[in-house]
Design an enzyme around this catalytic site. Structure first.
Site, PDB file in Angstrom:
ATOM      1  N   ASP A 157       0.560   4.218  -2.601  1.00 54.01           N
ATOM      2  CA  ASP A 157       0.227   5.582  -2.165  1.00 54.01           C
ATOM      3  C   ASP A 157       1.272   6.585  -2.645  1.00 54.01           C
ATOM      4  OD1 ASP A 157      -2.064   4.712  -0.895  1.00 54.01           O
ATOM      5  OD2 ASP A 157      -1.076   4.428   1.035  1.00 54.01           O
TER       6      ASP A 157
ATOM      7  N   CYS B 170      20.186 -15.212 -17.384  1.00 50.97           N
ATOM      8  CA  CYS B 170      18.944 -15.856 -16.966  1.00 50.97           C
ATOM      9  C   CYS B 170      19.279 -17.147 -16.224  1.00 50.97           C
ATOM     10  CB  CYS B 170      18.080 -16.149 -18.187  1.00 50.97           C
ATOM     11  SG  CYS B 170      16.605 -17.124 -17.817  1.00 50.97           S
TER      12      CYS B 170
ATOM     13  N   CYS C 218      13.977 -19.749 -23.956  1.00 50.36           N
ATOM     14  CA  CYS C 218      13.905 -19.813 -22.494  1.00 50.36           C
ATOM     15  C   CYS C 218      12.674 -20.612 -22.053  1.00 50.36           C
ATOM     16  CB  CYS C 218      13.842 -18.411 -21.898  1.00 50.36           C
ATOM     17  SG  CYS C 218      13.838 -18.414 -20.083  1.00 50.36           S
TER      18      CYS C 218
ATOM     19  N   ASP D  41       0.823  -1.212   0.000  1.00 47.91           N
ATOM     20  CA  ASP D  41       0.000   0.000   0.000  1.00 47.91           C
ATOM     21  C   ASP D  41       0.855   1.260   0.000  1.00 47.91           C
ATOM     22  OD1 ASP D  41      -2.199  -1.571   0.028  1.00 47.91           O
ATOM     23  OD2 ASP D  41      -2.843  -1.102   2.068  1.00 47.91           O
ATOM     24  N   ALA D  42       1.956   1.235   0.758  1.00 44.20           N
ATOM     25  CA  ALA D  42       2.791   2.439   0.868  1.00 44.20           C
ATOM     26  C   ALA D  42       3.386   2.818  -0.481  1.00 44.20           C
ATOM     27  CB  ALA D  42       3.901   2.208   1.891  1.00 44.20           C
TER      28      ALA D  42
ATOM     29  N   LYS E 247     -11.282   0.613   9.741  1.00 41.45           N
ATOM     30  CA  LYS E 247     -11.299   0.439   8.284  1.00 41.45           C
ATOM     31  C   LYS E 247     -11.121  -1.049   7.975  1.00 41.45           C
ATOM     32  CE  LYS E 247      -9.282   2.270   4.023  1.00 41.45           C
ATOM     33  NZ  LYS E 247      -8.904   0.976   3.404  1.00 41.45           N
TER      34      LYS E 247
ATOM     35  N   LEU F 260     -11.535   6.911  -0.634  1.00 42.44           N
ATOM     36  CA  LEU F 260     -11.253   7.910   0.396  1.00 42.44           C
ATOM     37  C   LEU F 260      -9.864   8.497   0.219  1.00 42.44           C
ATOM     38  CD1 LEU F 260     -12.579   5.990   3.538  1.00 42.44           C
ATOM     39  CD2 LEU F 260     -13.708   7.882   2.362  1.00 42.44           C
TER      40      LEU F 260
ATOM     41  N   CYS G 210      17.723 -20.306 -18.530  1.00 41.67           N
ATOM     42  CA  CYS G 210      18.256 -20.733 -19.831  1.00 41.67           C
ATOM     43  C   CYS G 210      19.688 -20.293 -20.088  1.00 41.67           C
ATOM     44  CB  CYS G 210      17.353 -20.248 -20.964  1.00 41.67           C
ATOM     45  SG  CYS G 210      17.458 -18.463 -21.275  1.00 41.67           S
TER      46      CYS G 210
ATOM     47  N   LYS H 275      -4.305   5.536   7.734  1.00 39.63           N
ATOM     48  CA  LYS H 275      -3.732   4.201   7.549  1.00 39.63           C
ATOM     49  C   LYS H 275      -2.818   3.809   8.713  1.00 39.63           C
ATOM     50  CE  LYS H 275      -5.202   3.040   3.336  1.00 39.63           C
ATOM     51  NZ  LYS H 275      -4.238   2.736   2.280  1.00 39.63           N
TER      52      LYS H 275
END
Length: 714
Positions: free
Chosen positions: A52, A436, A460, A48-49, A131, A98, A439, A331
């Site tokens: 935001d 990678c 790959c 969430d941070a 909340k 909100l 592969c 929050k």
């Protein structure tokens, strides 16, 4: 391509308008993607941070450059469009989101804004509510009977989940209060108790089914089931806390607090923790008290919502673009624990993205055992945020570090801090792999991006199925009878690992015996081989598109094909450009020629060169070219009536298919567009032409019938 360190995002005060426009586009795309992941897929990808922070930067840039504000910007919208599979429901009153407060000071500022707007000397009464971390739901009652239930969706249009909602015991099908409006939309949150969530996950695991990351995802996924029986089997709960359309209020001088009491009388469960506050100190005291009780609550909460109590004040305060002025969400910080990061593993996604994952000594965070945490990308490990600013004060993350882990928003385990006092002096910095791990192809990171990607597109295994699906798609090889289902089956059996394998199926069938597969027979296998053989001759633009090179869609594939004309010229140029790659850049004549093609540019040119710089890709392409013939490009004519003109086809065409019409126009030198603008020269309208025809007439663009178009092109 050269790997470059991600530079810090420029201060907003220093942004020029062109750069602001580019960054807004990037931010809007990122936020829209995260909105879809959260609201449609019930699978958020970032804390969430971080989300935001993206929103705050977007809103700050839009505030500085209001002329760049778009009605479709995430700052002006809510949630995400309803997913496919459910009927759409229009909310009589929008379900807005909100605004957020992240500190005590911001809560005080919210109350001060309310006072200034209403010109009040005293602080108005404020209702403080936990909340709930669940799925927002709107319930429509007519004459006291439940007639429709809908998710929030994008705030204006949601998904019809009425049948599923009728299985939730907390939601009355008939309202019980003494005074009931003729029509009302009542709203709240669908959630799942923590112990029910753990029991559900245990059953899911024992049955070999998908387990959920957290109670919010399990509640959302359970409600949005196409099979009502599945929803009925899940222990869903509901808290009522709001309303939308009301034909009349059930009391005189209604308040938020009184309406909550009425919801309880009507048969709903209302959260017993809700408190009426008369000062900012009261509100903050509630926030701290409920925060201390958070772990002991039987359900997940992620903050506190403050609402002005008097509804007449709410009406006067009204709304800004996507949120009410009379409410705000405060929050919580995420729950945290300390553990040791034992190892960093690299996972390769279906698009080739290399994603680091922290393997942790198991630790309990917020009642959940955490063993893994996302590390997002190389920059995150180095201590650089998504906007280029320092993370964790710029401290990097190393294997063997003691770290602080949190479940951000109670969703995704994340490392937020390194305990430097416990870092051994000889602990080496982590080196992000440039190959990678699946592969062995080299990995590349585009300038301005944080993600390293495997360049072994054609070989790959981590990307193979998606790449092969793309290879046989309609705009690529388009092999009849060889779609996604067949590709998955053949790949699982090890028969098709790279594109050339498709064209050797017939030669290998004595061993493979496709006709013995369920759903196949001699006739269907014979038809499949005939369809494959029919595609042994392919246009250059289709081949280039089929390779699945990043940033090379249908349009860019055509630009490349027209410029080089033949496969031999194209391959020679790409090999020369790849050989010219150096740590300082690419100054080869072949690269400059590629980069200067109108419509291509640096990003596409670098992606193409990266593809051909990987020997495994070249080897897979060489194997394919031994099985097929690539047709030279028919150069567009420049002396026709439509050469250089922009054409849009719309409606149902009867004399040719859309693809045939497009190809014919391009052969005659015209540019075919997908939308109508002032730059459009002709709109060719078939039957049932809709908005494009209307727009063409509004703009004064020439509109032609199919016969008129055919006459024009001769």
């Amino acid at each position: 391509m050269i790997s470059k360190s991600k530079t810090a995002a420029p201060d907003i005060d220093k942004l020029t308008k062109p750069k602001a426009k580019v960054e807004l586009m990037r931010l809007r795309l990122a936020i829209e993607g995260h909105d879809k992941a959260y609201y449609q897929d019930d699978a958020p990808k970032i804390p969430d941070a971080d989300y935001d922070a993206l929103r705050r930067r977007l809103e700050a840039i839009e505030a500085k450059f209001p002329e760049l504000l778009s009605a479709s910007s995430p700052s002006q919208t809510v949630g995400a469009a309803p997913a496919r599979g459910f009927s759409k429901v229009q909310h009589a009153v929008p379900m807005l989101s909100l605004g957020n407060a992240f500190s005590d000071d911001e809560v005080g500022e919210f109350v001060e804004r309310v006072q200034r707007f209403l010109k009040l000397e005293d602080i108005p009464a404020i209702v403080a509510e936990p909340k709930i971390d669940g799925l927002s739901l709107s319930l429509r009652y007519e004459n006291g009977t439940l007639v429709r239930a809908a998710t929030r969706g994008d705030g204006f249009t949601g998904e019809d989940v009425t049948a599923n909602v009728r299985t939730i015991a907390d939601i009355p099908t008939t309202l019980k209060a003494k005074t009931i409006p003729a029509a009302c939309e009542l709203r709240g949150e669908v959630y799942m108790l923590k112990h029910d969530f753990l029991a559900l996950n245990k059953r899911q695991e024992e049955a070999g089914d998908t387990v959920f990351a957290n109670p919010r995802n399990s509640a959302a996924g359970s409600l949005r089931q196409k099979d009502v029986a599945i929803t009925a089997s899940r222990p869903l709960k509901f808290f009522a806390y709001a309303w939308g359309e009301m034909s009349d209020y059930p009391m005189e001088s209604p308040t938020q607090h009184a309406m909550l009491a009425w919801l309880g009388d009507a048969g709903f469960t209302v959260n017993p923790e809700i408190t009426l506050c008369h000062s900012v100190d009261d509100a903050l005291a509630f926030y701290r008290r409920i925060g201390e009780q958070r772990a002991a609550l039987p359900y997940d909460i992620d903050g506190v919502v403050y609402k002005v109590d008097r509804l007449d004040y709410q009406a006067r305060l009204g709304f800004v673009s996507r949120s009410p002025r009379w409410a705000i969400a405060h929050k919580f910080a995420a729950e945290q624990a300390v553990t040791v990061l034992e190892k960093i593993d690299i996972q390769v996604g279906r698009t080739g993205a290399l994603t680091p994952v922290a393997r942790l000594q198991p630790v309990t965070v917020g009642g959940v055992v955490v063993q893994n945490a996302t590390l997002h990308n190389e920059d995150y490990i180095k201590g650089v945020g998504s906007d280029g600013s320092p993370l964790r004060d710029g401290v990097d993350i190393r294997e063997g570090d003691t770290v602080v882990v949190q479940r951000a928003g109670d969703v995704i385990p994340q490392i937020v801090t390194v305990v430097l006092d416990k870092r051994p002096a000889d602990l080496p910095a982590y080196k992000f792999p440039h190959k990678c791990p699946v592969c062995g192809s080299h990995a590349a990171r585009e300038e301005g991006e944080a993600v390293w990607r495997c360049t072994g597109a054609l070989i790959c295994p981590a990307q193979a199925v998606e790449r092969l699906k793309h290879f046989v798609s309609r705009l690529a090889f388009d092999i009849d009878g060889l779609g996604e289902k067949q590709i998955v089956l053949f790949h699982e059996r090890g028969w098709v690992r790279e594109p050339a394998d498709i064209f050797t199926l017939k030669a290998r069938n004595a061993e493979l015996k496709l006709e013995d597969l369920e759903g196949y027979g001699e006739t269907s296998v014979r038809n499949l081989f005939a369809a494959i053989d029919a595609r042994r001759n392919i246009e250059l633009n289709r081949l280039i598109f089929a390779l699945g090179i990043r940033h090379v869609g249908e349009g860019n594939a055509k630009l490349l094909a027209r410029h080089y004309g033949s496969i031999d010229v194209f391959l020679a140029a790409m090999r020369a450009a790849a050989e010219g790659q150096t740590p300082e850049g690419n100054t080869s004549e072949a690269y400059q020629d590629l980069d200067n093609i109108a419509g291509i540019g640096d990003v596409v040119a670098e992606a193409v060169v990266e593809f051909f710089a990987e020997p495994r890709n070249v080897g897979a392409l060489d194997a394919l070219l031994r099985e097929i013939e690539v047709l030279p490009v028919e150069q567009a004519k420049q002396d026709t009536a439509v050469a250089g003109k922009t054409v849009v086809f719309t409606g149902a065409l009867t004399k040719f298919t859309r693809d045939e019409a497009k190809a014919a126009a391009e052969r005659l030198g015209a540019k075919v567009a997908g939308s109508v603008s002032k730059k459009t020269d002709y709109v060719v309208a078939g039957e049932d032409a809709g908005s494009k025809l209307t727009k063409a007439r509004d703009l004064g663009v020439a509109v032609l019938t199919e016969d008129e178009w055919l006459a024009l092109i001769g």
